[in-house]
Structure formats: structure tokens, C-alpha cells
Design a protein around this motif. Structure first.
Motif, mmCIF file in Angstrom:
data_model
loop_
_atom_site.group_PDB
_atom_site.id
_atom_site.type_symbol
_atom_site.label_atom_id
_atom_site.label_comp_id
_atom_site.label_asym_id
_atom_site.label_seq_id
_atom_site.Cartn_x
_atom_site.Cartn_y
_atom_site.Cartn_z
ATOM 1 N N PHE A 31 10.214 2.001 4.380
ATOM 2 C CA PHE A 31 10.373 3.285 3.688
ATOM 3 C C PHE A 31 9.759 3.226 2.285
ATOM 4 O O PHE A 31 9.747 2.181 1.636
ATOM 5 C CB PHE A 31 11.851 3.656 3.580
ATOM 6 N N HIS A 32 9.278 4.376 1.826
ATOM 7 C CA HIS A 32 8.693 4.488 0.484
ATOM 8 C C HIS A 32 9.818 4.435 -0.552
ATOM 9 O O HIS A 32 10.891 5.020 -0.335
ATOM 10 C CB HIS A 32 7.935 5.822 0.386
ATOM 11 N N PRO A 33 9.596 3.763 -1.681
ATOM 12 C CA PRO A 33 10.641 3.718 -2.711
ATOM 13 C C PRO A 33 11.093 5.112 -3.168
ATOM 14 O O PRO A 33 12.272 5.291 -3.513
ATOM 15 C CB PRO A 33 9.997 2.954 -3.865
ATOM 16 N N HIS A 51 -2.347 2.971 -13.639
ATOM 17 C CA HIS A 51 -1.707 1.831 -12.961
ATOM 18 C C HIS A 51 -0.848 2.335 -11.793
ATOM 19 O O HIS A 51 -0.167 3.366 -11.928
ATOM 20 C CB HIS A 51 -0.825 1.039 -13.934
ATOM 21 N N PRO A 52 -0.834 1.582 -10.681
ATOM 22 C CA PRO A 52 -0.058 2.039 -9.522
ATOM 23 C C PRO A 52 1.432 1.798 -9.705
ATOM 24 O O PRO A 52 1.849 0.825 -10.345
ATOM 25 C CB PRO A 52 -0.595 1.169 -8.374
ATOM 26 N N PHE A 53 2.229 2.676 -9.145
ATOM 27 C CA PHE A 53 3.689 2.492 -9.068
ATOM 28 C C PHE A 53 4.305 2.116 -10.427
ATOM 29 O O PHE A 53 4.873 1.037 -10.570
ATOM 30 C CB PHE A 53 4.031 1.434 -7.999
ATOM 31 N N VAL A 54 4.164 3.010 -11.396
ATOM 32 C CA VAL A 54 4.786 2.773 -12.702
ATOM 33 C C VAL A 54 5.860 3.811 -13.027
ATOM 34 O O VAL A 54 6.553 3.683 -14.030
ATOM 35 C CB VAL A 54 3.736 2.728 -13.844
ATOM 36 N N VAL A 109 0.859 -1.195 0.000
ATOM 37 C CA VAL A 109 0.000 0.000 0.000
ATOM 38 C C VAL A 109 0.893 1.242 0.000
ATOM 39 O O VAL A 109 1.680 1.446 0.929
ATOM 40 C CB VAL A 109 -0.945 0.032 1.216
ATOM 41 N N GLY A 110 0.776 2.037 -1.054
ATOM 42 C CA GLY A 110 1.517 3.299 -1.154
ATOM 43 C C GLY A 110 0.631 4.458 -0.733
ATOM 44 O O GLY A 110 -0.428 4.274 -0.116
ATOM 45 N N GLU A 111 1.080 5.642 -1.109
ATOM 46 C CA GLU A 111 0.405 6.860 -0.648
ATOM 47 C C GLU A 111 -0.712 7.288 -1.605
ATOM 48 O O GLU A 111 -1.866 7.438 -1.217
ATOM 49 C CB GLU A 111 1.490 7.931 -0.553
ATOM 50 N N GLY A 112 -0.343 7.454 -2.854
ATOM 51 C CA GLY A 112 -1.318 7.903 -3.846
ATOM 52 C C GLY A 112 -0.634 8.018 -5.189
ATOM 53 O O GLY A 112 0.595 8.081 -5.253
ATOM 54 N N PRO A 113 -1.415 8.042 -6.262
ATOM 55 C CA PRO A 113 -0.823 8.100 -7.596
ATOM 56 C C PRO A 113 -0.003 9.373 -7.807
ATOM 57 O O PRO A 113 -0.352 10.437 -7.301
ATOM 58 C CB PRO A 113 -2.040 8.107 -8.531
ATOM 59 N N GLU A 131 2.747 9.743 -13.491
ATOM 60 C CA GLU A 131 2.679 8.601 -14.426
ATOM 61 C C GLU A 131 1.503 7.686 -14.109
ATOM 62 O O GLU A 131 0.857 7.145 -15.016
ATOM 63 C CB GLU A 131 3.969 7.767 -14.402
ATOM 64 N N GLU A 132 1.246 7.518 -12.820
ATOM 65 C CA GLU A 132 0.153 6.639 -12.408
ATOM 66 C C GLU A 132 -1.186 7.252 -12.817
ATOM 67 O O GLU A 132 -2.082 6.555 -13.299
ATOM 68 C CB GLU A 132 0.198 6.417 -10.890
ATOM 69 N N ASP A 133 -1.303 8.560 -12.648
ATOM 70 C CA ASP A 133 -2.529 9.268 -13.039
ATOM 71 C C ASP A 133 -2.747 9.165 -14.553
ATOM 72 O O ASP A 133 -3.866 8.984 -15.024
ATOM 73 C CB ASP A 133 -2.410 10.738 -12.619
ATOM 74 N N ALA A 148 -1.693 -1.261 -4.162
ATOM 75 C CA ALA A 148 -2.768 -0.265 -4.032
ATOM 76 C C ALA A 148 -2.203 0.978 -3.347
ATOM 77 O O ALA A 148 -1.011 1.040 -3.025
ATOM 78 C CB ALA A 148 -3.927 -0.850 -3.237
ATOM 79 N N ASN A 149 -3.056 1.940 -3.128
ATOM 80 C CA ASN A 149 -2.659 3.199 -2.497
ATOM 81 C C ASN A 149 -3.705 3.646 -1.489
ATOM 82 O O ASN A 149 -4.859 3.207 -1.544
ATOM 83 C CB ASN A 149 -2.518 4.294 -3.562
ATOM 84 N N ILE A 150 -3.310 4.527 -0.604
ATOM 85 C CA ILE A 150 -4.251 5.094 0.372
ATOM 86 C C ILE A 150 -5.329 5.904 -0.349
ATOM 87 O O ILE A 150 -6.503 5.792 -0.035
ATOM 88 C CB ILE A 150 -3.497 5.986 1.402
HETATM 89 N N1 URA Z 1 3.852 6.687 -5.097
HETATM 90 C C1 URA Z 1 2.835 6.088 -4.453
HETATM 91 O O1 URA Z 1 2.722 6.197 -3.228
HETATM 92 N N2 URA Z 1 1.965 5.395 -5.170
HETATM 93 C C2 URA Z 1 2.043 5.231 -6.484
HETATM 94 O O2 URA Z 1 1.187 4.549 -7.059
HETATM 95 C C3 URA Z 1 3.121 5.849 -7.132
HETATM 96 C C4 URA Z 1 4.017 6.575 -6.426
#
Ligand code: URA
Length: 248
Positions: free
Chosen positions: A217-219, A116-119, A103-107, A110-112, A143-145
């Protein structure tokens, strides 16, 4: 400018609709409005009496809804102001039966653009982390928050998180993974309902919806601070160990 804040009545109607969709998914086809049914409701002080399904598929009373049902209910969401600036809703993707959900934070941008998430750049690093865990993006779920991009990649606001979280909860209820990995401060603090720093939270298992949760940690943070990758590797090794246990 017209307000995008949904009035309480609309929220209530949406909640009722969600409940009806759920009842339908477990086989209810109607409500008993007969005199006896109404009398029983009055006597027991409970809600309407669900009629037993006559033609419904044989689903168990405990079967949760599917990811497709959650997606359908989300629709072209306008529940918070983030809908105004989005190109695509980023619902989440991966194996509906994944043992591990990130689970990440939000798009981001690129994701928007892609839906697709995390691209983006952080996503490419996440893909490498997943590969190092001997897994693939297809065998986990990502997914994301929040499902719509916050303007300028700012942190999602509490009202935006409140509007979106019920859908993430329902996704997690549908998948029921063995482990959740919360990526970064926003995901970890939101899921654990705490203000404790990510540096303190990471490295230990916590729980969300009774599912073991490892914050790390977040990437995107790792791209700026590559020397912290060692800690993420320690965290994901703990996840791998947990995943190798026989599931109960
Ligand atoms: N960072 C996030 O937290 N989520 C994504 O989908 C992309 C970058």
C-alpha cells in the motif's frame, strides 16, 4: 494553445540519440562508413558497423549506463504535458547501488517544490517504514512512475506514464537492485502491466525486468487507513528476508 505532444519523428530522433549515448558509454567512437563496411552491412542486412574504440576507457561491453547519464538524457524534459505545470523534475534519489528501490506514483506539491521524492507527509511515513527495515533513505533508492507533478495530484495519465517509463526502466537497469517495492496501485499496476487491485497484488513477490517486485500500500493510503499498516509491515518483512539472502 500550442500542442506539447511530440511528433513521431522527434521521438525517433530521441531514441536514436539514446542508442548513440549508450553505444558511446560502451566504448564505440564511430561507425565504419568505408566501402567494405557498407558492403558488409548490405550483405548482413544489419545497422551501421560500430568501429572498435581506439581511445575509449576500458569499459565492459555489458556495462549499463549510469544514473547521471540517464539524468543528462532526461534534460529539461518536455516529452509530456506534465512539464507545463512543474516546478522541478523529481528524478529520484538515493544510493546508485541500492539493493532496494521504492517506486511511488508521482511527485506531490512538496516534491514538486523541492525536487526530492517523498518529502511530504506520505514521505515522512515512508522514511519511518525504511527506518523500521533497518535501512535509511541514503541506502535505498526512491523514484516514481512519473517525474513531474500531475495537476492537483491526480493519477498520471497513460500518455504521461508512457513518456516517463523508459527513464525509470533505465534507472532500474543502472541500479539493478535486488528488490523493487511498488508503492500503491498506480506503481504496482503500471510495473506489472495489470488491472488487478493492489489489495490482491500486495503480499506476494512478482517481477519487473526480472527483478523481484513486492507491491504494497502507498504511504498516503496508510495515512488515511492506519489500520492497514500491519499488512505493509508483513510485506516489508518479506522484502527484508529477501534482502538478507546472499545476492547471486
Ligand atoms: N507520492 C508519491 O507517489 N511520490 C512522491 O514522491 C510523493 C508522494
Amino acid at each position: 494553445m500550442a500542442s506539447t505532444v511530440t511528433p513521431p519523428l522527434v521521438d525517433l530522433l530521441r531514441e536514436i540519440r539514446r542508442s548513440l549515448v549508450y553505444l558511446k558509454s560502451i566504448g564505440c567512437t564511430g561507425f565504419d562508413c568505408s566501402a567494405e563496411g557498407v558492403a558488409m552491412v548490405a550483405q548482413l542486412g544489419v545497422g551501421p558497423v560500430a568501429k572498435p574504440a581506439v581511445t575509449a576507457a576500458p569499459v565492459s561491453a555489458t556495462s549499463p549506463e549510469t544514473l547521471d547519464q540517464v539524468r543528462a538524457d532526461l534534460g529539461e524534459c518536455t516529452r509530456c504535458p506534465l512539464c507545463q505545470g512543474r516546478t522541478h523534475i523529481v528524478f529520484g534519489e538515493g544510493d546508485p547501488k541500492a539493493r532496494l528501490v521504492f517506486v511511488g506514483e508521482g511527485p506531490g506539491f512538496e516534491e514538486d517544490q523541492s525536487g526530492h521524492p517523498f518529502v511530504g507527509a506520505a514521505g515522512q511515513l515512508l522514511t519511518k517504514i525504511i527506518a523500521a527495515m533497518q535501512l535509511s533513505r541514503e541506502t535505498v533508492y526512491i523514484a516514481n512512475i512519473v517525474k513531474c507533478r500531475p495537476p492537483g495530484n491526480r493519477n498520471p495519465q497513460p500518455d504521461e506514464i508512457r513518456a516517463c517509463m523508459p527513464f525509470l526502466r533505465r534507472q532500474l537497469a543502472a541500479i539493478r537492485p535486488q528488490v523493487i517495492c511498488a508503492l500503491g496501485k498506480v506503481a504496482a499496476q503500471t510495473l506489472l502491466d495489470t488491472q488487478t487491485s493492489i489489495s490482491r497484488l500486495r503480499g506476494d513477490f512478482h517481477a519487473f525486468m526480472d527483478i523481484p517486485l513486492m507491491p504494497t500500500f502507498h504511504p498516503a493510503f496508510l495515512l488515511r487507513n492506519p489500520e492497514r499498516k500491519r499488512e505493509v509491515w508483513q510485506d516489508v518483512q518479506k522484502i527484508m528476508k529477501r534482502l538478507s539472502r546472499p545476492s547471486t
